[in-house]
Motif scaffolding. Structure first.
Motif, mmCIF file in Angstrom:
data_model
loop_
_atom_site.group_PDB
_atom_site.id
_atom_site.type_symbol
_atom_site.label_atom_id
_atom_site.label_comp_id
_atom_site.label_asym_id
_atom_site.label_seq_id
_atom_site.Cartn_x
_atom_site.Cartn_y
_atom_site.Cartn_z
ATOM 1 N N PHE A 155 0.867 -1.171 0.000
ATOM 2 C CA PHE A 155 0.000 0.000 0.000
ATOM 3 C C PHE A 155 0.903 1.219 0.000
ATOM 4 O O PHE A 155 1.703 1.409 0.913
ATOM 5 C CB PHE A 155 -0.935 0.043 1.213
ATOM 6 C CG PHE A 155 -1.914 1.182 1.133
ATOM 7 C CD1 PHE A 155 -3.128 1.022 0.495
ATOM 8 C CD2 PHE A 155 -1.595 2.425 1.653
ATOM 9 C CE1 PHE A 155 -4.018 2.086 0.388
ATOM 10 C CE2 PHE A 155 -2.473 3.495 1.553
ATOM 11 C CZ PHE A 155 -3.682 3.312 0.917
ATOM 12 N N GLY A 156 0.766 2.061 -1.019
ATOM 13 C CA GLY A 156 1.614 3.244 -1.125
ATOM 14 C C GLY A 156 3.074 2.834 -1.126
ATOM 15 O O GLY A 156 3.499 1.997 -1.905
ATOM 16 N N GLY A 157 3.862 3.402 -0.210
ATOM 17 C CA GLY A 157 5.287 3.064 -0.105
ATOM 18 C C GLY A 157 5.554 1.926 0.857
ATOM 19 O O GLY A 157 6.699 1.544 1.069
ATOM 20 N N GLY A 158 4.498 1.380 1.462
ATOM 21 C CA GLY A 158 4.672 0.311 2.439
ATOM 22 C C GLY A 158 4.557 -1.064 1.807
ATOM 23 O O GLY A 158 3.585 -1.362 1.133
ATOM 24 N N PHE A 159 5.573 -1.899 1.998
ATOM 25 C CA PHE A 159 5.565 -3.278 1.527
ATOM 26 C C PHE A 159 5.731 -4.181 2.738
ATOM 27 O O PHE A 159 6.564 -3.901 3.596
ATOM 28 C CB PHE A 159 6.737 -3.544 0.572
ATOM 29 C CG PHE A 159 6.670 -2.755 -0.701
ATOM 30 C CD1 PHE A 159 6.012 -3.250 -1.808
ATOM 31 C CD2 PHE A 159 7.260 -1.509 -0.785
ATOM 32 C CE1 PHE A 159 5.944 -2.523 -2.978
ATOM 33 C CE2 PHE A 159 7.212 -0.767 -1.948
ATOM 34 C CZ PHE A 159 6.546 -1.277 -3.047
ATOM 35 N N VAL A 160 4.968 -5.263 2.804
ATOM 36 C CA VAL A 160 5.127 -6.211 3.903
ATOM 37 C C VAL A 160 5.207 -7.632 3.351
ATOM 38 O O VAL A 160 4.604 -7.948 2.326
ATOM 39 C CB VAL A 160 3.983 -6.116 4.946
ATOM 40 C CG1 VAL A 160 3.962 -4.763 5.612
ATOM 41 C CG2 VAL A 160 2.641 -6.431 4.344
ATOM 42 N N LEU A 161 5.953 -8.470 4.053
ATOM 43 C CA LEU A 161 6.070 -9.883 3.717
ATOM 44 C C LEU A 161 5.616 -10.668 4.940
ATOM 45 O O LEU A 161 6.107 -10.437 6.046
ATOM 46 C CB LEU A 161 7.526 -10.223 3.383
ATOM 47 C CG LEU A 161 7.866 -11.703 3.226
ATOM 48 C CD1 LEU A 161 7.152 -12.293 2.018
ATOM 49 C CD2 LEU A 161 9.364 -11.893 3.089
ATOM 50 N N ILE A 162 4.666 -11.575 4.731
ATOM 51 C CA ILE A 162 4.137 -12.386 5.827
ATOM 52 C C ILE A 162 4.385 -13.852 5.496
ATOM 53 O O ILE A 162 4.080 -14.292 4.389
ATOM 54 C CB ILE A 162 2.625 -12.123 6.020
ATOM 55 C CG1 ILE A 162 2.397 -10.660 6.405
ATOM 56 C CG2 ILE A 162 2.039 -13.040 7.065
ATOM 57 C CD1 ILE A 162 0.961 -10.252 6.457
ATOM 58 N N LYS A 163 4.953 -14.592 6.468
ATOM 59 C CA LYS A 163 5.262 -16.009 6.270
ATOM 60 C C LYS A 163 4.691 -16.844 7.412
ATOM 61 O O LYS A 163 4.647 -16.381 8.550
ATOM 62 C CB LYS A 163 6.779 -16.231 6.287
ATOM 63 C CG LYS A 163 7.525 -15.800 5.069
ATOM 64 C CD LYS A 163 8.986 -16.110 5.293
ATOM 65 C CE LYS A 163 9.781 -16.066 4.011
ATOM 66 N NZ LYS A 163 11.165 -16.447 4.246
#
Length: 172
Positions: free
Chosen positions: A94-102
């Motif tokens: 979202f926008g400049g936010g990137f997340v990785l979930i494992k």
């Protein structure tokens, strides 16, 4: 790929817990000096696969938090919860936010930073690995985390979309 239409979740049906992620003070300069107002981003969840976030703005902190909670209750989503973790790896943006979930093994705990931790704990995850890349702005991180959780699919949803039996999803 066609999206399955999800029915809205009613806030009155579940017992929700609130967590304030961030409070921001904003100043407006007027003739007599500065006027302060507050914005609060709040996450609500039942700890059993239902989570939502909201933004509230007001002249007092408590009013901003209350407005944020009301907004969050309007934006609830159901997320897949499989043995206290997520069913598969997922990226959210979202926008400049990137997340990785494992997914994580039992006993790992919630390994996630501030804003992500609030969302994941409110959703009810007990063992999960998460990494925030890009923007550290709590608004973007919360929205990216919710985006990643929204795109998660459990085995039942996959079998329904492919029109195959549940056993065939696992055996290929």
């Amino acid at each position: 790929m066609s999206q399955i239409r999800k029915k809205p979740i009613r806030a009155t049906e579940t017992e929700l817990k609130e967590k304030v992620v961030a409070i921001n003070r904003v100043a407006k300069v007027v003739k007599g000096g500065r006027r302060f107002s507050f914005s609060a981003i709040v996450v609500v969840g039942d700890g059993n696969g239902i989570v939502g976030y909201g933004l509230g703005k007001a002249n007092e902190v408590t009013d901003a938090i209350t407005k944020g909670i009301e907004d969050a209750k309007k934006n609830l989503i159901k997320v897949p919860l499989y043995k206290g973790t997520v069913p598969h790896e997922q990226l959210g943006k979202f926008g400049g936010g990137f997340v990785l979930i494992k997914p994580a093994a039992p006993g790992t705990g919630v390994l996630a930073g501030g804003a992500m931790r609030a969302v994941l704990e409110s959703a009810g995850y007990s063992d999960i690995l998460a990494k925030s890349k890009g923007s550290s702005n709590p608004h973007n991180v919360v929205k990216a985390t919710v985006d990643a959780l929204e795109h998660m699919r459990d085995a039942i949803a996959v079998s329904q979309q492919r029109s195959v039996k549940l056993s065939k999803v696992f055996n290929g």
